[in-house]
Design a protein around this motif. Sequence first.
Motif, mmCIF file in Angstrom:
data_model
loop_
_atom_site.group_PDB
_atom_site.id
_atom_site.type_symbol
_atom_site.label_atom_id
_atom_site.label_comp_id
_atom_site.label_asym_id
_atom_site.label_seq_id
_atom_site.Cartn_x
_atom_site.Cartn_y
_atom_site.Cartn_z
ATOM 1 N N CYS A 398 0.859 -1.187 0.000
ATOM 2 C CA CYS A 398 0.000 0.000 0.000
ATOM 3 C C CYS A 398 0.896 1.238 0.000
ATOM 4 O O CYS A 398 1.821 1.361 0.811
ATOM 5 C CB CYS A 398 -0.906 0.020 1.231
ATOM 6 S SG CYS A 398 -1.840 1.558 1.331
ATOM 7 N N LYS A 400 0.372 4.083 1.010
ATOM 8 C CA LYS A 400 0.226 5.021 2.132
ATOM 9 C C LYS A 400 0.962 4.568 3.388
ATOM 10 O O LYS A 400 1.093 5.331 4.329
ATOM 11 C CB LYS A 400 -1.258 5.211 2.439
ATOM 12 C CG LYS A 400 -1.993 5.822 1.258
ATOM 13 C CD LYS A 400 -3.480 5.872 1.458
ATOM 14 C CE LYS A 400 -4.166 6.379 0.208
ATOM 15 N NZ LYS A 400 -4.558 5.311 -0.714
ATOM 16 N N SER A 401 1.393 3.307 3.422
ATOM 17 C CA SER A 401 2.094 2.842 4.626
ATOM 18 C C SER A 401 3.413 2.170 4.240
ATOM 19 O O SER A 401 4.472 2.810 4.220
ATOM 20 C CB SER A 401 1.202 1.882 5.422
ATOM 21 O OG SER A 401 0.710 0.841 4.592
ATOM 22 N N CYS A 426 -4.324 0.995 -2.575
ATOM 23 C CA CYS A 426 -4.875 0.366 -1.378
ATOM 24 C C CYS A 426 -4.669 -1.137 -1.541
ATOM 25 O O CYS A 426 -4.895 -1.675 -2.633
ATOM 26 C CB CYS A 426 -6.368 0.684 -1.259
ATOM 27 S SG CYS A 426 -7.189 -0.251 0.042
ATOM 28 N N CYS A 453 -2.063 -1.482 5.407
ATOM 29 C CA CYS A 453 -2.122 -0.644 6.617
ATOM 30 C C CYS A 453 -2.734 -1.466 7.756
ATOM 31 O O CYS A 453 -3.431 -2.448 7.516
ATOM 32 C CB CYS A 453 -2.995 0.582 6.378
ATOM 33 S SG CYS A 453 -2.399 1.628 5.051
ATOM 34 N N HIS A 454 -2.484 -1.018 8.980
ATOM 35 C CA HIS A 454 -3.109 -1.681 10.123
ATOM 36 C C HIS A 454 -4.627 -1.559 10.016
ATOM 37 O O HIS A 454 -5.143 -0.539 9.540
ATOM 38 C CB HIS A 454 -2.671 -1.032 11.437
ATOM 39 C CG HIS A 454 -1.233 -1.271 11.770
ATOM 40 N ND1 HIS A 454 -0.670 -2.527 11.770
ATOM 41 C CD2 HIS A 454 -0.240 -0.414 12.123
ATOM 42 C CE1 HIS A 454 0.605 -2.429 12.105
ATOM 43 N NE2 HIS A 454 0.889 -1.158 12.327
ATOM 44 N N ASN A 457 -6.748 1.657 10.411
ATOM 45 C CA ASN A 457 -5.930 2.780 9.961
ATOM 46 C C ASN A 457 -6.009 2.915 8.445
ATOM 47 O O ASN A 457 -5.263 3.668 7.846
ATOM 48 C CB ASN A 457 -4.479 2.510 10.377
ATOM 49 C CG ASN A 457 -3.761 3.769 10.769
ATOM 50 O OD1 ASN A 457 -4.401 4.796 10.962
ATOM 51 N ND2 ASN A 457 -2.461 3.708 10.866
ATOM 52 N N CYS A 458 -6.915 2.111 7.850
ATOM 53 C CA CYS A 458 -7.016 2.050 6.391
ATOM 54 C C CYS A 458 -7.907 3.190 5.911
ATOM 55 O O CYS A 458 -9.039 3.320 6.364
ATOM 56 C CB CYS A 458 -7.620 0.699 5.994
ATOM 57 S SG CYS A 458 -8.029 0.563 4.254
ATOM 58 N N THR A 464 -7.846 -3.158 4.154
ATOM 59 C CA THR A 464 -6.977 -4.031 4.929
ATOM 60 C C THR A 464 -7.607 -5.412 5.117
ATOM 61 O O THR A 464 -6.952 -6.441 4.949
ATOM 62 C CB THR A 464 -6.740 -3.371 6.305
ATOM 63 O OG1 THR A 464 -5.987 -2.192 6.078
ATOM 64 C CG2 THR A 464 -6.005 -4.255 7.244
ATOM 65 N N SER A 492 0.646 -6.168 8.184
ATOM 66 C CA SER A 492 0.092 -4.809 8.260
ATOM 67 C C SER A 492 1.117 -3.915 8.947
ATOM 68 O O SER A 492 1.863 -4.354 9.827
ATOM 69 C CB SER A 492 -1.234 -4.804 9.020
ATOM 70 O OG SER A 492 -1.022 -5.031 10.384
ATOM 71 N N ALA A 494 2.508 0.604 9.474
ATOM 72 C CA ALA A 494 2.192 2.036 9.382
ATOM 73 C C ALA A 494 3.395 2.735 8.763
ATOM 74 O O ALA A 494 4.506 2.194 8.751
ATOM 75 C CB ALA A 494 1.911 2.595 10.774
#
Length: 513
Positions: A398, A400-401, A426, A453-454, A457-458, A464, A492, A494
């Motif tokens: 992902c 974003k993480s 995603c 992501c965790h 936290n998605c 997730t 997962s 961050a």
Amino acid sequence: MKLGEYDKTVLVIGGGPTAWEMSRSLAQDGIPVMVAAPDDAERADMPSGVEWILGAQVTDVIGQVGDFAVWLKAGGKRFERRAGAIILALDANRQPGVLPAGAAFGERIRAMTEAEDVLFGRQGHPSLRRVIVLDRLDGLSTAASHERLLRFAVRVQEECNATVYVLTSQVKVASIGLEILYGRLRDGGGLVVKPDAVQVETGDDAVRIRFRDTVLDEDVVLEADMLVAAEDEAPSPELERLAGVLRIERDKQGFLQADNVLRRPCLTNRRGVLSVGSSAAPSTQWDTEQGVTAATAEIRELYRWIEEEDHPDTILYNRDFCAFCLTCFRVCPHGAIHFTDRPNFLPLACQRCGLCAAACPGEALELVGYEKETFFKTLSSLKPLDVEGSKRIVAIACTKSAGRVLNAAPADAEIRKGLAWVEVQCAGTIRTTSLLRLLARPGLVDGVLVLACHNGNCRSRTGTVVAKNLVESIKLLLRAIGADPGRIGYISTAANDEVELARQITAFRDGLR
Ligand code: SF4
Ligand code: SF4
């Protein structure tokens, strides 16, 4: 969308102090405001330049930021209005807390809202010498309820000239302004105690409270003219209905973002639909002020974004493959699909998570920039570096993480050893075929990882979970055909968790045969 093609009016939903403050802030910024107030009581102090629709209920909303069509019911009529953005500003619902055993509400024991009416209402202040303010004693009061309790106590002290005892199980100063309120209470002769084993006796002329002072470690008896019980803050009942109408998510408590740090202080899952004050989470006065300021700035930024940037289509739709099953409409976490005789993808609402494309059973959808064939080519070209003694891993991460962690790590970092990766918007968009294609390269790839992501936290909320389930289903498949399920893994993480991600990737690598 070009400047001038959309309605900039912001619809504020709510009729209390938060809606008032929100509409005043927007109007001061020159933004047109329309307030849909659920009750029909006229307020003398409505900010000028703001249109108030009293006794209004929002019944339906379609569209996207900059172009919402809103249906309202008011005065026995149903009518449509346009709005560029919508802000939920409903005040909290207050419920009396649980009283200690033996106590019951009556003339001498009152819930705080009722006590406010009695003490500060039109009748004027009754003569009181002592007032006990009783917080909930299970330690679960929030900074917001604590602030209200302290404001009430200080007001009783200052306006009724009464001595005030505050009984609380915890002294909360975790919000700006609480310490000042404690100071005012103490300076006015008020007392704050941490009680245990509380017992209440109600007489005709007074209420008596016995407890163990946990700080002084001694038994205490206090007598007062009135005992006032703190109230729990619950979301407005209207919020549940509106969340359904607006297709926005609520948290476990029923607020719009109490447990979602990514959306603080005023965002929801739907772009252009914001929430402030006690619609968002239990809020102190300071929280509400911050939310109002942030929401005003967010509206300005959204309108700038609409006017100054291009908004091309985000989804490619192939009607020939569409089964009109509504799956895309149901999975879209951002309310970005409007269904008529086909799904319509709203470019200003779409947050490019790609979940609709991944879930579409007919493969009728593709996220622009992540078209299937292009993505497969990228996957085929991924070649983990041969590092002596290290297994070769390909990861789909992902952006974003895990993508951020991997990009920030130096080329020779342990986390990147023998690892090649490709990023997706995603992890929930990863298709079964992508993972199977990677696993089908045993000479080149020893293991395949999905890095998401965790949970909680998605940004796409369910991405997730979807990714984790996909990996589990492929493990089952590998097991069923006698292949090694350990070749695929799910982690997962961050964006700031390089150490733990490195540890888990190393553990996965060490487990590969
Ligand atoms: S999920 Fe796919 S098949 Fe179903 S309605 Fe949407 S586009 Fe059509
Ligand atoms: S990409 Fe995500 S936000 Fe955009 S329409 Fe599809 S599911 Fe909705």
